[in-house]
Design a protein around this motif. Sequence first.
Motif, short mmCIF file in Angstrom:
data_model
loop_
_atom_site.label_atom_id
_atom_site.label_comp_id
_atom_site.label_asym_id
_atom_site.label_seq_id
_atom_site.Cartn_x
_atom_site.Cartn_y
_atom_site.Cartn_z
N ILE A 4 0.84 -1.20 0.00
CA ILE A 4 0.00 0.00 0.00
C ILE A 4 0.87 1.24 0.00
O ILE A 4 0.61 2.20 -0.74
N ALA A 5 1.95 1.24 0.77
CA ALA A 5 2.87 2.39 0.80
C ALA A 5 3.50 2.58 -0.58
O ALA A 5 3.63 3.72 -1.06
N SER A 10 3.80 5.67 -5.58
CA SER A 10 3.66 5.75 -7.04
C SER A 10 2.64 6.81 -7.42
O SER A 10 2.84 7.59 -8.36
N GLU A 11 1.54 6.85 -6.68
CA GLU A 11 0.48 7.84 -6.94
C GLU A 11 1.00 9.26 -6.72
O GLU A 11 0.70 10.16 -7.49
N VAL A 12 1.79 9.45 -5.66
CA VAL A 12 2.36 10.78 -5.38
C VAL A 12 3.25 11.22 -6.53
O VAL A 12 3.15 12.34 -7.03
N THR A 113 14.13 8.49 -4.70
CA THR A 113 12.97 9.28 -4.31
C THR A 113 11.81 8.37 -3.94
O THR A 113 11.13 8.58 -2.93
N MET A 114 11.60 7.32 -4.74
CA MET A 114 10.52 6.37 -4.47
C MET A 114 10.74 5.67 -3.13
O MET A 114 9.80 5.56 -2.33
N LEU A 170 -8.31 1.17 0.21
CA LEU A 170 -7.48 1.84 1.20
C LEU A 170 -6.56 2.87 0.56
O LEU A 170 -6.38 3.97 1.09
N VAL A 171 -5.99 2.53 -0.58
CA VAL A 171 -5.13 3.50 -1.28
C VAL A 171 -5.92 4.76 -1.60
O VAL A 171 -5.46 5.88 -1.37
N GLU A 172 -7.14 4.60 -2.12
CA GLU A 172 -7.97 5.76 -2.45
C GLU A 172 -8.30 6.59 -1.21
O GLU A 172 -8.25 7.81 -1.24
#
Length: 192
Positions: A4-5, A10-12, A113-114, A170-172
Amino acid sequence: MTDIAFRLASEVLETSGFSCLHAEPATIRGQVTIRVTVASVGRRKAAGIRVWLRSRKQADRTMAELLSSERRSSRYKEDLIVGAELEEVNQLIRCCAHRLGFAVTEDEHLDTTMASLVRRIEAGLETLRKAGDMKKLNREFQAARQARGQSCGDIEGTSGTKGTSYADWLVERLKSRLSLSTTLVQSRVRDN
């Protein structure tokens, strides 16, 4: 929680605007050539080379510069094909980006960075867990699934339903909460 992290990190990066010009060998129109596409963070580990830029706009402008300055390049759908070796295309892309005044980011820097984002998000998740917010989120997910008439299996995909998986849900839900509790990228980088 690491998955999840990683997905949140990745989304950020995705919403921060990072884009790349991804070049890889391809057979197009019966010839082996190099195909150059504009790609996002999801292509981080794809074969070929990636030249990272701060935004999609910078990537598009760099690709247009490559098309106009390199006689061996031509349009192919939304991509470019370049009649050169992969390493030469890598150098051509970098030269075009520098000519336009764009900073180029290396894969290694993006990996660092990731990893940093994942660590910070995991710390944010741990803070939520300690504050009891994860239990609240779990109850909210169970209530939402029960309201839709779905069972709540403990393991993703075991409940036999076609509803949203816990990890996706949960990610959303955590996107807004974690961006506030971690000082991650908050706005798009402005183009030149």
